[in-house]
Design a protein around this motif. Sequence first.
Motif, mmCIF file in Angstrom:
data_model
loop_
_atom_site.group_PDB
_atom_site.id
_atom_site.type_symbol
_atom_site.label_atom_id
_atom_site.label_comp_id
_atom_site.label_asym_id
_atom_site.label_seq_id
_atom_site.Cartn_x
_atom_site.Cartn_y
_atom_site.Cartn_z
ATOM 1 N N UNK A 273 0.814 -1.219 0.000
ATOM 2 C CA UNK A 273 0.000 0.000 0.000
ATOM 3 C C UNK A 273 0.847 1.267 0.000
ATOM 4 N N UNK A 274 2.172 1.088 -0.061
ATOM 5 C CA UNK A 274 3.062 2.239 -0.086
ATOM 6 C C UNK A 274 3.402 2.813 1.270
ATOM 7 N N UNK A 275 2.935 2.189 2.352
ATOM 8 C CA UNK A 275 3.203 2.739 3.686
ATOM 9 C C UNK A 275 4.688 2.646 4.052
ATOM 10 N N UNK A 276 5.322 1.541 3.680
ATOM 11 C CA UNK A 276 6.740 1.388 4.011
ATOM 12 C C UNK A 276 7.570 2.458 3.316
ATOM 13 N N UNK A 277 7.327 2.665 2.032
ATOM 14 C CA UNK A 277 8.069 3.699 1.292
ATOM 15 C C UNK A 277 7.830 5.083 1.880
ATOM 16 N N UNK A 278 6.600 5.346 2.286
ATOM 17 C CA UNK A 278 6.272 6.646 2.865
ATOM 18 C C UNK A 278 7.011 6.869 4.180
ATOM 19 N N UNK A 279 7.097 5.815 5.000
ATOM 20 C CA UNK A 279 7.808 5.924 6.270
ATOM 21 C C UNK A 279 9.308 6.085 6.047
ATOM 22 N N UNK A 280 9.867 5.341 5.102
ATOM 23 C CA UNK A 280 11.298 5.446 4.812
ATOM 24 C C UNK A 280 11.627 6.825 4.257
ATOM 25 N N UNK A 281 10.797 7.345 3.389
ATOM 26 C CA UNK A 281 11.006 8.691 2.858
ATOM 27 C C UNK A 281 11.072 9.716 3.997
ATOM 28 N N UNK A 282 10.160 9.577 4.955
ATOM 29 C CA UNK A 282 10.119 10.523 6.073
ATOM 30 C C UNK A 282 11.358 10.402 6.947
#
Length: 215
Positions: A138-147
Amino acid sequence: MQPENQYFARTIKFVELNAPRLQLITNIHYTMQKFPTIKTERLVLSQLSAADIPRIVTYAAEKEISQYTLNIPFPYTEQDAIFWINQSNQGFKNGTQLIFAIRLQPELDFIGGIGLTLSENYHRAEIGYWVGKPFWNRGYTSEAVEAIIGYGFQNLQLNKLMATHLDKNPASGRVMLKNGMVQEGTLREHIFKDGAYFDLIHYGLTRKAFEKLSE
């Protein structure tokens, strides 16, 4: 030789960042009065609490979580969750680790964890993360890593961020590539886990590369 990264397509943007910006000095020491909170479009990264234990156990107890990570045991118990929270609190106190709960807005329910293991003498940190199986793809991991990458460079003033994954977990490598990291090397049969040897794939991102990608 790794080609120039083709996945990084956006500048890091936070909805809100409740975290102190540290000044880079010769010998950085990462201690703070208050645990930072990072908000993105869909997530909040914040301090772990005892109230998270039931969800931590539920999600971390999935066998796939242990299979694809280095340090999560299987089976996973309430005592493991307590140990992890205590490790987070001690790491924050010592300035050696920042371990965040990944929470889904608006309810702020726990869905996973992400952290930085800090090497103050070298101005770098290693990123580690996991997300519960119901929230995969769902893209949550990428969003957290980006942050966390933005926080590491912009607030902790780090010079380099690193991350690794087992060769049997290429999806984690795609998350790293998507966020501007480049593959730096492979340690052959470096990890012994569940009765077998696995390669460990290393990724990295320097401050100079981050700033160039963010232009």
